[in-house]
Design a protein around this motif. Structure first.
Motif, PDB file in Angstrom:
ATOM      1  N   SER A  21       0.839  -1.187   0.000  1.00  0.00           N
ATOM      2  CA  SER A  21       0.000   0.000   0.000  1.00  0.00           C
ATOM      3  C   SER A  21       0.875   1.238   0.000  1.00  0.00           C
ATOM      4  CB  SER A  21      -0.917   0.001   1.221  1.00  0.00           C
ATOM      5  OG  SER A  21      -1.800   1.095   1.177  1.00  0.00           O
ATOM      6  N   TRP A  53      -4.530   8.471 -11.480  1.00  0.00           N
ATOM      7  CA  TRP A  53      -5.536   8.599 -10.420  1.00  0.00           C
ATOM      8  C   TRP A  53      -6.905   8.946 -10.984  1.00  0.00           C
ATOM      9  CZ3 TRP A  53      -4.696   7.643  -5.247  1.00  0.00           C
ATOM     10  CH2 TRP A  53      -5.767   7.918  -4.412  1.00  0.00           C
ATOM     11  N   GLU A  56      -7.940   6.017 -13.779  1.00  0.00           N
ATOM     12  CA  GLU A  56      -7.597   4.644 -13.403  1.00  0.00           C
ATOM     13  C   GLU A  56      -7.091   3.829 -14.589  1.00  0.00           C
ATOM     14  OE1 GLU A  56     -11.379   4.083 -10.763  1.00  0.00           O
ATOM     15  OE2 GLU A  56      -9.768   2.900  -9.847  1.00  0.00           O
ATOM     16  N   SER A  71      -4.183  -0.783  -8.037  1.00  0.00           N
ATOM     17  CA  SER A  71      -5.491  -0.167  -7.865  1.00  0.00           C
ATOM     18  C   SER A  71      -5.354   1.038  -6.947  1.00  0.00           C
ATOM     19  CB  SER A  71      -6.484  -1.170  -7.275  1.00  0.00           C
ATOM     20  OG  SER A  71      -6.060  -1.568  -5.973  1.00  0.00           O
ATOM     21  N   ARG A  72      -6.406   1.817  -6.878  1.00  0.00           N
ATOM     22  CA  ARG A  72      -6.383   2.934  -5.943  1.00  0.00           C
ATOM     23  C   ARG A  72      -7.644   2.902  -5.095  1.00  0.00           C
ATOM     24  NH1 ARG A  72     -10.276   6.414  -7.026  1.00  0.00           N
ATOM     25  NH2 ARG A  72     -10.748   7.213  -9.120  1.00  0.00           N
ATOM     26  N   ASP A  73      -7.508   3.435  -3.888  1.00  0.00           N
ATOM     27  CA  ASP A  73      -8.625   3.550  -2.980  1.00  0.00           C
ATOM     28  C   ASP A  73      -8.844   5.039  -2.746  1.00  0.00           C
ATOM     29  OD1 ASP A  73     -10.271   3.781  -0.692  1.00  0.00           O
ATOM     30  OD2 ASP A  73      -9.623   1.830   0.033  1.00  0.00           O
ATOM     31  N   ASN A  74      -9.878   5.575  -3.344  1.00  0.00           N
ATOM     32  CA  ASN A  74     -10.122   7.014  -3.279  1.00  0.00           C
ATOM     33  C   ASN A  74     -10.450   7.471  -1.866  1.00  0.00           C
ATOM     34  OD1 ASN A  74     -10.205   9.417  -4.828  1.00  0.00           O
ATOM     35  ND2 ASN A  74     -12.429   9.425  -4.682  1.00  0.00           N
ATOM     36  N   ARG A  76      -9.305   6.199   0.972  1.00  0.00           N
ATOM     37  CA  ARG A  76      -8.124   6.157   1.836  1.00  0.00           C
ATOM     38  C   ARG A  76      -6.916   6.864   1.227  1.00  0.00           C
ATOM     39  NH1 ARG A  76     -10.500   1.025   2.825  1.00  0.00           N
ATOM     40  NH2 ARG A  76     -10.839   0.621   5.039  1.00  0.00           N
ATOM     41  N   ASN A  77      -7.065   7.334  -0.027  1.00  0.00           N
ATOM     42  CA  ASN A  77      -5.938   7.961  -0.731  1.00  0.00           C
ATOM     43  C   ASN A  77      -4.722   7.041  -0.771  1.00  0.00           C
ATOM     44  OD1 ASN A  77      -7.393  10.229  -1.314  1.00  0.00           O
ATOM     45  ND2 ASN A  77      -6.331  11.582   0.098  1.00  0.00           N
ATOM     46  N   THR A  78      -4.963   5.807  -1.165  1.00  0.00           N
ATOM     47  CA  THR A  78      -3.871   4.853  -1.296  1.00  0.00           C
ATOM     48  C   THR A  78      -3.812   4.283  -2.710  1.00  0.00           C
ATOM     49  OG1 THR A  78      -5.241   3.017  -0.535  1.00  0.00           O
ATOM     50  CG2 THR A  78      -3.955   4.174   1.128  1.00  0.00           C
ATOM     51  N   ASN A  80      -2.533   0.797  -4.301  1.00  0.00           N
ATOM     52  CA  ASN A  80      -2.217  -0.532  -3.801  1.00  0.00           C
ATOM     53  C   ASN A  80      -1.660  -1.420  -4.901  1.00  0.00           C
ATOM     54  OD1 ASN A  80      -3.448   0.122  -1.207  1.00  0.00           O
ATOM     55  ND2 ASN A  80      -5.386   0.037  -2.334  1.00  0.00           N
TER      56      ASN A  80
END
Length: 124
Positions: A21, A53, A56, A71-74, A76-78, A80
């Motif tokens: 992450s 970002w 994607e 991938s990204r987690d919007n 959590r701003n991560t 991965n």
């Protein structure tokens, strides 16, 4: 300005999985592309996978296609990186990087921001 902090490395056996992450902080993450680079012991950093970002859009090195997923987690701003079916050649430091723009360049010199890295060791 973007700050990046990686986590999730460790020591695993061949065939195992890990999830890395990269926590990203900055005002306009949607303006950046993010990538993961792998630096084997004693070697240069090489591109593994990248993602824009905002759209994607993703890009992968041939050596990891079908095994790694970015991938990204919007929320959590991560950003991965899921690593599956690991083998000893995947051993090394993994770095998260960011560059302004909507392309995913493959060379380290094209990235302006870097995390401190996280170590992955694959050994039986």
């Amino acid at each position: 300005q973007v700050q990046l902090v990686e986590s999730g490395g460790g020591t695993v056996q061949p065939g195992d999985s890990l999830r890395l992450s990269c926590a990203a902080a900055g005002r306009t993450l949607s303006s950046y592309a993010f990538a993961w680079f792998h630096q084997p012991p004693g070697k240069d950093r090489i591109f593994v996978a990248g993602l824009t970002w905002s759209t994607e859009m993703t890009s992968y090195a041939d050596s990891v296609k079908g095994r790694f997923t970015i991938s990204r987690d919007n929320a959590r701003n991560t950003v991965n990186l899921q690593l599956n079916n690991l083998n000893p050649k995947d051993t090394g430091a993994y770095y998260c990087a960011a560059t302004f723009g909507r392309n995913i360049p493959p060379f380290p010199r094209q990235y302006d921001y870097w995390g401190q890295g996280t170590q992955v060791t694959v050994s039986s």
